[in-house]
Structure formats: C-alpha cells, structure tokens
Design a protein around this motif. Structure first.
Motif, short mmCIF file in Angstrom:
data_model
loop_
_atom_site.label_atom_id
_atom_site.label_comp_id
_atom_site.label_asym_id
_atom_site.label_seq_id
_atom_site.Cartn_x
_atom_site.Cartn_y
_atom_site.Cartn_z
N TYR A 98 0.84 -1.19 0.00
CA TYR A 98 0.00 0.00 0.00
C TYR A 98 0.88 1.24 0.00
CZ TYR A 98 -4.43 -2.34 0.80
OH TYR A 98 -5.56 -3.10 0.65
N SER A 101 -1.48 7.85 1.10
CA SER A 101 -1.37 9.29 0.86
C SER A 101 -2.66 9.95 1.30
CB SER A 101 -1.06 9.57 -0.62
OG SER A 101 -2.14 9.18 -1.42
N ARG A 105 -6.72 8.40 -1.73
CA ARG A 105 -5.73 8.25 -2.80
C ARG A 105 -4.80 7.07 -2.57
NH1 ARG A 105 -6.61 10.57 -7.52
NH2 ARG A 105 -6.41 12.82 -7.55
N THR A 106 -5.05 6.31 -1.53
CA THR A 106 -4.19 5.18 -1.23
C THR A 106 -4.22 4.17 -2.38
OG1 THR A 106 -4.58 5.45 1.12
CG2 THR A 106 -3.82 3.29 0.39
N GLN A 107 -3.03 3.74 -2.77
CA GLN A 107 -2.96 2.81 -3.89
C GLN A 107 -2.21 1.55 -3.51
OE1 GLN A 107 -1.21 5.11 -7.08
NE2 GLN A 107 -3.26 5.54 -7.90
N LEU A 108 -2.63 0.47 -4.14
CA LEU A 108 -1.92 -0.80 -3.98
C LEU A 108 -0.97 -0.93 -5.16
CD1 LEU A 108 -1.86 -3.28 -2.12
CD2 LEU A 108 -3.56 -4.32 -3.62
N ARG A 109 0.32 -1.07 -4.85
CA ARG A 109 1.32 -1.18 -5.93
C ARG A 109 2.00 -2.53 -5.86
NH1 ARG A 109 4.13 4.25 -4.64
NH2 ARG A 109 2.62 5.74 -5.47
N ARG A 122 -4.55 -9.62 -9.01
CA ARG A 122 -5.30 -8.48 -8.47
C ARG A 122 -6.72 -8.44 -8.99
NH1 ARG A 122 -2.82 -2.58 -7.85
NH2 ARG A 122 -4.97 -2.22 -7.21
N ASP A 126 -9.90 -8.51 -6.62
CA ASP A 126 -10.89 -7.44 -6.68
C ASP A 126 -12.29 -7.99 -6.95
OD1 ASP A 126 -8.92 -5.61 -6.18
OD2 ASP A 126 -8.74 -4.92 -8.26
#
Ligand SMILES: [Zn+2]
Length: 188
Positions: A98, A101, A105-109, A122, A126
C-alpha cells in the motif's frame, strides 16, 4: 472501485479463460498468437506496444489453467480447495504494497513478481472482494464450455447462449456455421 471497472476486470478474465483450447470442434489456444496474447494481457498490465515473452506466456497459461480449475470445480469443494491451493502458490510469487497518501488516494502497488501475473491476481482478488467472482461460469454444454459472465440475479445461468447451447443438437451446426474460415486444427 466503480462497477464499470469491476465489469471490465470480469470481462478481461473471461477473455483470458476463453483463450484456452476448448470446445468441440476444438478452438486452439489463442495465446499462441503474440498479437492476440498482447491484447488479452493488456488489461492486466502488459505495457502498450510490448509483446509478452515466452516465459511470461508459460506462467500465464499455468495460471489460466488454475483459474479454470476453480471455475470448473463448481460445487465440488475438494476440487475447489485443490484449485485454490494452486492459485495461492501462484499468488505467492507476486507482492503488493500500500502506498498511503491523502485520504482516498491510497494505492496498492505491485513491488515484486511478474506484472502481468500480478495484474491477473489483483483482478481475481478485486472480483472476489466485490462478490463477483462466482458470476464467472463455464457453459454447461460440454461441446462449448465457453466461459461467460453470469448477469442473472440468481447466478444460475447455465449457458453462455441459451439459443445455441440451451439446445444441444443445435451446437455442432452452429459451430460449423459461425466459424467457416477457421483453419483446421492439426492433430496434436
Ligand atoms: Zn455454450
């Protein structure tokens, strides 16, 4: 994630599963064509303009087989357990992190592993989180076995097309009619 994004992911998974050799007469593995494979894998993170490598395609085929085993398992819990165990082995080869931010706006990278494999895992995760995975089903007509996205409220749709597959005797004629230019499959 909007429902449109979910539908796109479901559609991409359906396309991936339908790239496998299936049906009678046999539809060949469409991942064999690098251009077609690129189109199928683009939604999972294959960069624009790139073709998948042979090694990548080998991994994708293994994962595709394991995903298909989950779909085929249906109500057979032993088969489903085996299939999910195999999927977990594939999932263990990719890692995510994760990136936190500003709120919302939190993103999984993805931080390790093949990006395309990560993209497929993913999409699966999802769809499961959105309770949509069980809508991905295989046609009950064993001459067809095409994968489809079940849009019915009850999730009990049996055929990808009632007109062609709900009526078993129509299928061979339909296949012959709808794919007149398909090259003959060599016996392997
Ligand atoms: Zn069908």
């Amino acid at each position: 994630m909007s429902s449109t994004a979910e539908q796109r992911k479901a559609g991409a998974i359906v396309e991936l599963l339908n790239s496998r050799p299936h049906a009678t007469p046999l539809l060949p593995d469409t991942l064999a064509s690098p251009e077609t494979a690129a189109q199928i894998l683009r939604p999972f993170g294959l960069p624009d303009g790139e073709l998948p490598t042979a090694e990548q395609l080998d991994r994708v085929r293994t994962l595709r087989g394991d995903l298909m085993a989950v779909v085929d398992a249906g109500d057979d819990t032993d088969a489903a357990q085996t299939a999910w165990t195999r999927l977990n082995q594939q999932a263990a080869e990719v890692s995510f992190q994760y990136a936190l931010s500003v709120a919302g706006r939190t993103q999984l990278r993805q931080v390790a592993g093949d990006p395309v494999i990560g993209g497929i895992i993913r999409a699966l995760a999802d769809l499961q989180a959105a309770n949509l995975w069980s809508r991905i089903r295989a046609c009950a007509n064993d001459l067809c076995s095409h994968v489809f996205y079940d849009t019915t409220r009850s999730r009990t749709q049996r055929w990808d097309s009632y007109e062609t597959c709900g009526n078993r005797v129509n299928v061979a004629a339909y296949r012959a009619r709808s794919r007149p230019s398909r090259p003959a499959v060599s016996g392997r």
